[in-house]
Write a protein that holds these residues in place. Structure first.
Motif, short mmCIF file in Angstrom:
data_model
loop_
_atom_site.label_atom_id
_atom_site.label_comp_id
_atom_site.label_asym_id
_atom_site.label_seq_id
_atom_site.Cartn_x
_atom_site.Cartn_y
_atom_site.Cartn_z
N HIS A 135 0.88 -1.17 0.00
CA HIS A 135 0.00 0.00 0.00
C HIS A 135 0.92 1.23 0.00
N LEU A 136 0.67 2.15 -0.91
CA LEU A 136 1.50 3.35 -1.01
C LEU A 136 0.61 4.58 -0.94
N ASP A 137 0.76 5.33 0.13
CA ASP A 137 0.11 6.64 0.29
C ASP A 137 1.23 7.66 0.41
N THR A 138 1.19 8.66 -0.44
CA THR A 138 2.25 9.65 -0.41
C THR A 138 2.13 10.53 0.83
N SER A 147 -1.13 18.56 7.69
CA SER A 147 -1.56 18.68 9.08
C SER A 147 -0.43 18.21 9.98
N SER A 148 -0.67 18.25 11.27
CA SER A 148 0.37 17.82 12.20
C SER A 148 0.59 16.31 12.13
N ARG A 149 -0.37 15.57 11.60
CA ARG A 149 -0.25 14.10 11.52
C ARG A 149 -0.69 13.64 10.14
N GLN A 150 0.24 13.25 9.33
CA GLN A 150 -0.07 12.74 7.99
C GLN A 150 -0.06 11.22 8.05
N TRP A 151 -1.09 10.59 7.51
CA TRP A 151 -1.18 9.14 7.52
C TRP A 151 -0.65 8.59 6.20
N TRP A 152 0.65 8.70 6.01
CA TRP A 152 1.30 8.23 4.81
C TRP A 152 1.86 6.83 5.06
N TYR A 153 2.02 6.08 3.98
CA TYR A 153 2.61 4.75 4.06
C TYR A 153 3.53 4.56 2.86
N GLY A 154 4.80 4.29 3.12
CA GLY A 154 5.74 3.94 2.08
C GLY A 154 6.62 5.04 1.56
N GLY A 155 6.23 6.28 1.77
CA GLY A 155 6.97 7.40 1.19
C GLY A 155 6.30 7.84 -0.09
N GLY A 156 7.08 8.07 -1.11
CA GLY A 156 6.55 8.48 -2.40
C GLY A 156 6.87 7.46 -3.47
N ILE A 157 6.45 7.77 -4.67
CA ILE A 157 6.66 6.85 -5.79
C ILE A 157 8.16 6.61 -6.01
N ASN A 159 10.38 6.21 -3.78
CA ASN A 159 10.85 5.20 -2.83
C ASN A 159 10.53 3.80 -3.32
N ILE A 160 9.36 3.61 -3.90
CA ILE A 160 9.04 2.27 -4.43
C ILE A 160 9.83 2.00 -5.71
N GLU A 161 10.09 3.04 -6.50
CA GLU A 161 10.92 2.84 -7.70
C GLU A 161 12.30 2.34 -7.31
N GLU A 162 12.86 2.90 -6.25
CA GLU A 162 14.17 2.46 -5.78
C GLU A 162 14.12 1.02 -5.29
N ALA A 163 13.06 0.66 -4.56
CA ALA A 163 12.92 -0.72 -4.08
C ALA A 163 12.81 -1.69 -5.26
N LEU A 164 12.08 -1.30 -6.31
CA LEU A 164 11.96 -2.16 -7.48
C LEU A 164 13.31 -2.38 -8.15
N LYS A 165 14.11 -1.32 -8.23
CA LYS A 165 15.45 -1.44 -8.83
C LYS A 165 16.35 -2.35 -7.99
N LEU A 166 16.24 -2.23 -6.66
CA LEU A 166 17.12 -2.99 -5.76
C LEU A 166 16.69 -4.44 -5.58
N LEU A 173 3.22 -5.89 -6.33
CA LEU A 173 1.91 -5.42 -6.77
C LEU A 173 1.50 -4.32 -5.81
N GLY A 174 1.36 -3.11 -6.34
CA GLY A 174 1.03 -1.97 -5.49
C GLY A 174 -0.38 -1.49 -5.69
N HIS A 175 -0.86 -0.77 -4.70
CA HIS A 175 -2.18 -0.15 -4.81
C HIS A 175 -2.25 1.01 -3.83
N ALA A 176 -3.31 1.76 -3.91
CA ALA A 176 -3.64 2.88 -3.02
C ALA A 176 -3.51 4.19 -3.76
N PRO A 177 -3.81 5.28 -3.08
CA PRO A 177 -3.92 6.57 -3.78
C PRO A 177 -2.62 7.33 -3.95
N ALA A 178 -1.47 6.68 -4.05
CA ALA A 178 -0.22 7.41 -4.24
C ALA A 178 -0.27 8.18 -5.56
N SER A 179 0.16 9.41 -5.50
CA SER A 179 0.15 10.22 -6.73
C SER A 179 1.27 11.22 -6.70
#
Length: 179
Positions: A135-138, A147-157, A159-166, A173-179
């Motif tokens: 799940h990827l939420d930017t 806001s003072s509390r952001q409910w993000w998961y994974g970082g940004g796109i 970060n997942i691009e780097e994980a895919l390369k490594l 298989l990713g999903h969620a509202p990352a943009s």
């Protein structure tokens, strides 16, 4: 061709195993990946208490086991572990060996997915032949006011691009509202 749903959770919004099977049958779905979600309570958005059981945190692997065993052949069990846990690899291997886990997911933590601990775990998933569903939420979604509390998961796109390369040997298989 058989239809497999790759994203189901036990007890999501009150859906027990019987209700899940009814929905699957009505939609012509033969099997489903049944995903857990392990996370520390401090990383769970308070909004999830209305869609998950208010008696716990996330979606326990025990719920996946219970539903999978009650309906053999209909669910493909999945689990997650927190890569920051020093015993994560051993716990994951035990789930594969004992409960025949075939998928790693849903991976949804408030850490960047190119973190060294996450990368080591993704490599291990590749070694075990487990696809990773994440799940990827930017950090700051478009049009959102920080806001003072952001409910993000994974970082940004990035970060997942780097994980895919490594981790070229691991299927993601990713999903969620990352943009």
């Amino acid at each position: 061709h058989p239809v497999i749903d790759v994203h189901c959770h036990p007890r999501w919004i009150g859906h027990n195993g019987a209700r899940m099977i009814e929905n699957m049958d009505a939609a012509g779905i033969e099997r489903a990946w049944l995903l857990s979600w392990e996370l520390p309570e401090r990383e769970m958005s308070p909004g999830y208490y209305s869609t998950l059981t208010p008696t716990g945190v996330g979606i326990p692997f025990q719920d996946v086991i219970d539903v999978s065993e009650r309906y053999p052949g209909r669910f493909i069990p999945a689990t997650t572990v927190d890569p920051r846990d020093p015993h994560s690899h051993e716990r994951l291997k035990a789930a594969v060996d004992i409960y025949k886990v075939r998928v790693f997911g849903e991976f949804k933590l408030r850490m960047r997915y190119d973190d060294p601990d996450a990368i080591r775990l993704f490599h291990y998933c590749g070694d075990l032949g487990l696809p990773v569903i994440f799940h990827l939420d930017t950090t700051f979604p478009r049009h959102a006011v920080p806001s003072s509390r952001q409910w993000w998961y994974g970082g940004g796109i990035e970060n997942i691009e780097e994980a895919l390369k490594l981790c070229p040997q691991t299927q993601f298989l990713g999903h969620a509202p990352a943009s």
